[in-house]
Design a protein around this motif. Sequence first.
Motif, PDB file in Angstrom:
ATOM      1  N   ARG A 191      41.647  35.844  33.087  1.00  0.00           N
ATOM      2  CA  ARG A 191      41.574  36.125  31.670  1.00  0.00           C
ATOM      3  C   ARG A 191      42.146  34.500  31.230  1.00  0.00           C
ATOM      4  O   ARG A 191      41.628  34.530  29.738  1.00  0.00           O
ATOM      5  CB  ARG A 191      43.168  36.494  31.246  1.00  0.00           C
ATOM      6  N   LEU A 203      36.009  39.673  42.700  1.00  0.00           N
ATOM      7  CA  LEU A 203      36.623  40.627  42.660  1.00  0.00           C
ATOM      8  C   LEU A 203      36.012  41.760  43.115  1.00  0.00           C
ATOM      9  O   LEU A 203      36.379  42.754  43.646  1.00  0.00           O
ATOM     10  CB  LEU A 203      36.683  41.142  41.456  1.00  0.00           C
ATOM     11  N   VAL A 250      43.515  40.982  44.241  1.00  0.00           N
ATOM     12  CA  VAL A 250      43.502  41.144  42.315  1.00  0.00           C
ATOM     13  C   VAL A 250      44.561  40.695  41.624  1.00  0.00           C
ATOM     14  O   VAL A 250      43.329  40.352  40.420  1.00  0.00           O
ATOM     15  CB  VAL A 250      43.718  43.189  42.306  1.00  0.00           C
ATOM     16  N   THR A 259      41.784  38.632  38.530  1.00  0.00           N
ATOM     17  CA  THR A 259      42.456  39.378  36.389  1.00  0.00           C
ATOM     18  C   THR A 259      43.291  37.778  35.992  1.00  0.00           C
ATOM     19  O   THR A 259      42.751  37.959  35.010  1.00  0.00           O
ATOM     20  CB  THR A 259      43.392  40.300  36.614  1.00  0.00           C
ATOM     21  N   ARG A 260      44.140  37.677  36.505  1.00  0.00           N
ATOM     22  CA  ARG A 260      44.727  36.582  35.768  1.00  0.00           C
ATOM     23  C   ARG A 260      43.508  35.398  35.885  1.00  0.00           C
ATOM     24  O   ARG A 260      43.540  34.628  34.827  1.00  0.00           O
ATOM     25  CB  ARG A 260      45.774  36.019  36.740  1.00  0.00           C
ATOM     26  N   TYR A 273      33.546  37.195  39.317  1.00  0.00           N
ATOM     27  CA  TYR A 273      33.386  38.903  39.003  1.00  0.00           C
ATOM     28  C   TYR A 273      33.699  39.100  40.769  1.00  0.00           C
ATOM     29  O   TYR A 273      32.712  40.240  40.947  1.00  0.00           O
ATOM     30  CB  TYR A 273      32.039  39.310  38.366  1.00  0.00           C
TER      31      TYR A 273
END
Length: 75
Positions: free
Chosen positions: A63, A15, A55, A59-60, A12
Motif C-alpha cells: 500500500r 506475498l 501477510v 500488504t502494508r 508480490y
Amino acid sequence: MSKKQKSKTSMYISLGTTLFGTVSVIRRLKDARQEGDTLQLADAVVSAAAIVTGVALLTRELRRINEDGSGILPD
C-alpha cells in the motif's frame, strides 16, 4: 530509513511465497487435530499467526509503494 526496502515485484513474490506456506500449515493443523497432539497443534497455530502477521506487513508495504506511485523504492 535503516531497513532495506523492496521493489513491488519482490513484495508480490514474498506475498505469494507466504501464502503458499499456508498450505503446509493447514495440513499440519489438520494432522495435529486428528492425532490429538496438543504440542503440534500449538506449533501450527503459532506458524499460522506468523503467516498472518507476515501477510499484513507485506500488504502494508505494498500500500505504501502504491501511494508513492513508484514501483521501486530507493535503497
